[in-house]
Motif scaffolding. Structure first.
Motif, PDB file in Angstrom:
ATOM      1  N   ALA A  28       0.892  -1.060   0.199  1.00  0.00           N
ATOM      2  CA  ALA A  28       0.032   0.063   0.110  1.00  0.00           C
ATOM      3  C   ALA A  28       0.824   1.216  -0.012  1.00  0.00           C
ATOM      4  CB  ALA A  28      -0.928  -0.092   1.261  1.00  0.00           C
ATOM      5  N   ILE A  29       2.084   1.342   0.615  1.00  0.00           N
ATOM      6  CA  ILE A  29       2.911   2.363   0.760  1.00  0.00           C
ATOM      7  C   ILE A  29       3.496   2.621  -0.577  1.00  0.00           C
ATOM      8  CG2 ILE A  29       5.244   3.018   1.790  1.00  0.00           C
ATOM      9  CD1 ILE A  29       4.199   1.650   4.406  1.00  0.00           C
ATOM     10  N   GLN A  30       3.884   1.497  -1.201  1.00  0.00           N
ATOM     11  CA  GLN A  30       4.418   1.610  -2.554  1.00  0.00           C
ATOM     12  C   GLN A  30       3.424   2.115  -3.558  1.00  0.00           C
ATOM     13  OE1 GLN A  30       5.870  -2.288  -3.616  1.00  0.00           O
ATOM     14  NE2 GLN A  30       7.527  -2.347  -1.837  1.00  0.00           N
ATOM     15  N   TYR A  31       2.245   1.763  -3.469  1.00  0.00           N
ATOM     16  CA  TYR A  31       1.230   2.328  -4.275  1.00  0.00           C
ATOM     17  C   TYR A  31       1.125   3.815  -3.908  1.00  0.00           C
ATOM     18  CZ  TYR A  31      -3.356   3.108  -6.372  1.00  0.00           C
ATOM     19  OH  TYR A  31      -4.597   3.474  -6.939  1.00  0.00           O
ATOM     20  N   GLY A  32       0.954   4.254  -2.780  1.00  0.00           N
ATOM     21  CA  GLY A  32       0.967   5.684  -2.711  1.00  0.00           C
ATOM     22  C   GLY A  32       2.158   6.399  -3.055  1.00  0.00           C
ATOM     23  N   ALA A  33       3.413   5.934  -3.336  1.00  0.00           N
ATOM     24  CA  ALA A  33       4.624   6.517  -3.677  1.00  0.00           C
ATOM     25  C   ALA A  33       4.325   6.534  -5.062  1.00  0.00           C
ATOM     26  CB  ALA A  33       5.629   5.699  -3.454  1.00  0.00           C
ATOM     27  N   ARG A  34       3.759   5.699  -5.555  1.00  0.00           N
ATOM     28  CA  ARG A  34       3.313   5.542  -7.288  1.00  0.00           C
ATOM     29  C   ARG A  34       2.387   6.798  -7.688  1.00  0.00           C
ATOM     30  NH1 ARG A  34       2.776   0.048  -8.717  1.00  0.00           N
ATOM     31  NH2 ARG A  34       0.471   0.443  -7.993  1.00  0.00           N
ATOM     32  N   VAL A  35       1.392   6.766  -6.757  1.00  0.00           N
ATOM     33  CA  VAL A  35       0.315   7.781  -6.960  1.00  0.00           C
ATOM     34  C   VAL A  35       0.921   9.182  -6.986  1.00  0.00           C
ATOM     35  CG1 VAL A  35      -1.681   8.955  -6.263  1.00  0.00           C
ATOM     36  CG2 VAL A  35      -1.624   6.459  -6.219  1.00  0.00           C
ATOM     37  N   ALA A  36       2.030   9.255  -5.817  1.00  0.00           N
ATOM     38  CA  ALA A  36       2.578  10.653  -5.885  1.00  0.00           C
ATOM     39  C   ALA A  36       3.315  10.998  -7.050  1.00  0.00           C
ATOM     40  CB  ALA A  36       3.593  10.576  -4.537  1.00  0.00           C
ATOM     41  N   ARG A  37       4.253  10.070  -7.625  1.00  0.00           N
ATOM     42  CA  ARG A  37       4.992  10.044  -8.568  1.00  0.00           C
ATOM     43  C   ARG A  37       4.053  10.571  -9.856  1.00  0.00           C
ATOM     44  NH1 ARG A  37       7.767   5.804  -6.794  1.00  0.00           N
ATOM     45  NH2 ARG A  37       6.723   4.423  -8.252  1.00  0.00           N
ATOM     46  N   ASP A  38       2.936   9.914 -10.091  1.00  0.00           N
ATOM     47  CA  ASP A  38       1.973  10.077 -11.219  1.00  0.00           C
ATOM     48  C   ASP A  38       1.556  11.695 -11.154  1.00  0.00           C
ATOM     49  OD1 ASP A  38       2.594   7.446 -12.107  1.00  0.00           O
ATOM     50  OD2 ASP A  38       0.150   6.699 -11.473  1.00  0.00           O
ATOM     51  N   ILE A  39       1.138  12.109 -10.056  1.00  0.00           N
ATOM     52  CA  ILE A  39       0.550  13.362  -9.963  1.00  0.00           C
ATOM     53  C   ILE A  39       1.685  14.314 -10.211  1.00  0.00           C
ATOM     54  CG2 ILE A  39      -0.101  15.173  -8.034  1.00  0.00           C
ATOM     55  CD1 ILE A  39      -1.436  12.890  -6.520  1.00  0.00           C
ATOM     56  N   ALA A  40       2.960  13.950  -9.730  1.00  0.00           N
ATOM     57  CA  ALA A  40       4.049  15.038 -10.115  1.00  0.00           C
ATOM     58  C   ALA A  40       4.443  15.080 -11.571  1.00  0.00           C
ATOM     59  CB  ALA A  40       5.504  14.308  -9.408  1.00  0.00           C
ATOM     60  N   ASN A  41       4.248  14.069 -12.387  1.00  0.00           N
ATOM     61  CA  ASN A  41       4.385  13.870 -13.734  1.00  0.00           C
ATOM     62  C   ASN A  41       3.220  14.506 -14.382  1.00  0.00           C
ATOM     63  OD1 ASN A  41       7.135  12.855 -13.470  1.00  0.00           O
ATOM     64  ND2 ASN A  41       5.981  10.646 -13.317  1.00  0.00           N
ATOM     65  N   ASP A  42       2.088  14.817 -13.781  1.00  0.00           N
ATOM     66  CA  ASP A  42       0.942  15.530 -14.351  1.00  0.00           C
ATOM     67  C   ASP A  42       1.465  16.928 -14.901  1.00  0.00           C
ATOM     68  OD1 ASP A  42      -1.354  16.834 -15.158  1.00  0.00           O
ATOM     69  OD2 ASP A  42      -2.340  15.799 -13.676  1.00  0.00           O
ATOM     70  N   PRO A  43       1.448  17.372 -16.286  1.00  0.00           N
ATOM     71  CA  PRO A  43       1.754  18.706 -16.617  1.00  0.00           C
ATOM     72  C   PRO A  43       0.710  19.606 -16.079  1.00  0.00           C
ATOM     73  CG  PRO A  43       0.814  17.404 -18.806  1.00  0.00           C
ATOM     74  CD  PRO A  43       1.245  16.303 -17.308  1.00  0.00           C
ATOM     75  N   GLU A  44      -0.279  19.363 -15.712  1.00  0.00           N
ATOM     76  CA  GLU A  44      -1.277  20.597 -15.061  1.00  0.00           C
ATOM     77  C   GLU A  44      -1.142  20.481 -13.455  1.00  0.00           C
ATOM     78  OE1 GLU A  44      -5.343  19.919 -16.197  1.00  0.00           O
ATOM     79  OE2 GLU A  44      -4.548  19.509 -18.526  1.00  0.00           O
ATOM     80  N   HIS A  45      -0.089  19.681 -12.963  1.00  0.00           N
ATOM     81  CA  HIS A  45       0.157  19.788 -11.272  1.00  0.00           C
ATOM     82  C   HIS A  45       0.793  20.883 -11.046  1.00  0.00           C
ATOM     83  CE1 HIS A  45       1.133  18.807  -7.355  1.00  0.00           C
ATOM     84  NE2 HIS A  45       2.193  18.795  -7.730  1.00  0.00           N
ATOM     85  N   ASP A  46       0.280  21.830 -10.167  1.00  0.00           N
ATOM     86  CA  ASP A  46       0.781  22.930  -9.671  1.00  0.00           C
ATOM     87  C   ASP A  46       1.828  22.501  -8.395  1.00  0.00           C
ATOM     88  OD1 ASP A  46       1.698  25.347  -8.291  1.00  0.00           O
ATOM     89  OD2 ASP A  46      -0.210  25.882  -7.587  1.00  0.00           O
ATOM     90  N   SER A  47       3.110  22.652  -8.827  1.00  0.00           N
ATOM     91  CA  SER A  47       4.408  22.006  -7.941  1.00  0.00           C
ATOM     92  C   SER A  47       4.532  22.860  -6.747  1.00  0.00           C
ATOM     93  CB  SER A  47       5.733  21.880  -8.890  1.00  0.00           C
ATOM     94  OG  SER A  47       5.945  23.089  -9.063  1.00  0.00           O
ATOM     95  N   ALA A  48       3.886  23.935  -6.772  1.00  0.00           N
ATOM     96  CA  ALA A  48       4.036  24.925  -5.343  1.00  0.00           C
ATOM     97  C   ALA A  48       2.770  24.618  -4.706  1.00  0.00           C
ATOM     98  CB  ALA A  48       4.043  26.590  -6.205  1.00  0.00           C
ATOM     99  N   ALA A  64       1.762   6.022   6.019  1.00  0.00           N
ATOM    100  CA  ALA A  64       2.927   6.616   5.187  1.00  0.00           C
ATOM    101  C   ALA A  64       2.284   7.985   4.633  1.00  0.00           C
ATOM    102  CB  ALA A  64       3.160   5.736   3.931  1.00  0.00           C
ATOM    103  N   ARG A  65       3.183   8.898   4.197  1.00  0.00           N
ATOM    104  CA  ARG A  65       2.925  10.429   3.850  1.00  0.00           C
ATOM    105  C   ARG A  65       4.214  10.638   2.626  1.00  0.00           C
ATOM    106  NH1 ARG A  65       0.932  15.313   6.252  1.00  0.00           N
ATOM    107  NH2 ARG A  65      -0.255  13.689   7.546  1.00  0.00           N
ATOM    108  N   HIS A  66       3.481  10.770   1.424  1.00  0.00           N
ATOM    109  CA  HIS A  66       4.615  10.978   0.255  1.00  0.00           C
ATOM    110  C   HIS A  66       4.393  12.574  -0.261  1.00  0.00           C
ATOM    111  CE1 HIS A  66       5.067   6.584  -0.016  1.00  0.00           C
ATOM    112  NE2 HIS A  66       3.797   6.609   0.139  1.00  0.00           N
ATOM    113  N   SER A  67       5.413  13.112  -0.167  1.00  0.00           N
ATOM    114  CA  SER A  67       5.501  14.355  -0.831  1.00  0.00           C
ATOM    115  C   SER A  67       5.682  14.461  -2.110  1.00  0.00           C
ATOM    116  CB  SER A  67       6.776  15.273   0.129  1.00  0.00           C
ATOM    117  OG  SER A  67       6.435  15.328   1.056  1.00  0.00           O
ATOM    118  N   VAL A  68       4.652  14.985  -3.189  1.00  0.00           N
ATOM    119  CA  VAL A  68       4.787  14.934  -4.412  1.00  0.00           C
ATOM    120  C   VAL A  68       5.639  15.983  -4.975  1.00  0.00           C
ATOM    121  CG1 VAL A  68       3.184  15.673  -6.474  1.00  0.00           C
ATOM    122  CG2 VAL A  68       2.109  14.420  -4.535  1.00  0.00           C
ATOM    123  N   GLY A  69       6.519  15.473  -5.640  1.00  0.00           N
ATOM    124  CA  GLY A  69       7.478  16.127  -6.511  1.00  0.00           C
ATOM    125  C   GLY A  69       8.890  16.376  -5.871  1.00  0.00           C
ATOM    126  N   ARG A  70       9.083  15.892  -4.707  1.00  0.00           N
ATOM    127  CA  ARG A  70      10.182  15.802  -3.797  1.00  0.00           C
ATOM    128  C   ARG A  70      10.761  14.522  -3.614  1.00  0.00           C
ATOM    129  NH1 ARG A  70       7.168  19.361   0.473  1.00  0.00           N
ATOM    130  NH2 ARG A  70       6.978  21.003  -0.504  1.00  0.00           N
TER     131      ARG A  70
END
Length: 75
Positions: A28-48, A64-70
């Motif tokens: 489940a933690i690995q899946y959460g990390a994958r979701v975070a990576r997918d969001i970070a790779n979305d061109p419409e994602h606001d990295s700020a 678990a807690r995954h920071s998107v884009g970091r």
């Protein structure tokens, strides 16, 4: 198998009402990390936005807690 949920939080919270079944908390933690990576790779994602993907178990405990884009994860 146990059900785990992903909660996406940036300027607002988007909770997963259905969840996913996993054989272990680690999967489940690995899946959460994958979701975070997918969001970070979305061109419409606001990295700020400071987006975080939070993984919780069926009882609502944060596992678990995954920071998107970091690229990092906190447990």
């Amino acid at each position: 198998m146990q059900r785990y949920y992903s909660i996406i939080h940036n300027r607002e919270t988007q909770a997963d009402d259905v969840g996913e079944l996993f054989d272990s908390a680690e999967l489940a933690i690995q899946y959460g990390a994958r979701v975070a990576r997918d969001i970070a790779n979305d061109p419409e994602h606001d990295s700020a936005a400071g987006t975080v993907v939070i993984v919780v178990d069926g009882g609502g405990a944060e596992i678990a807690r995954h920071s998107v884009g970091r690229g990092g994860a906190e447990r």
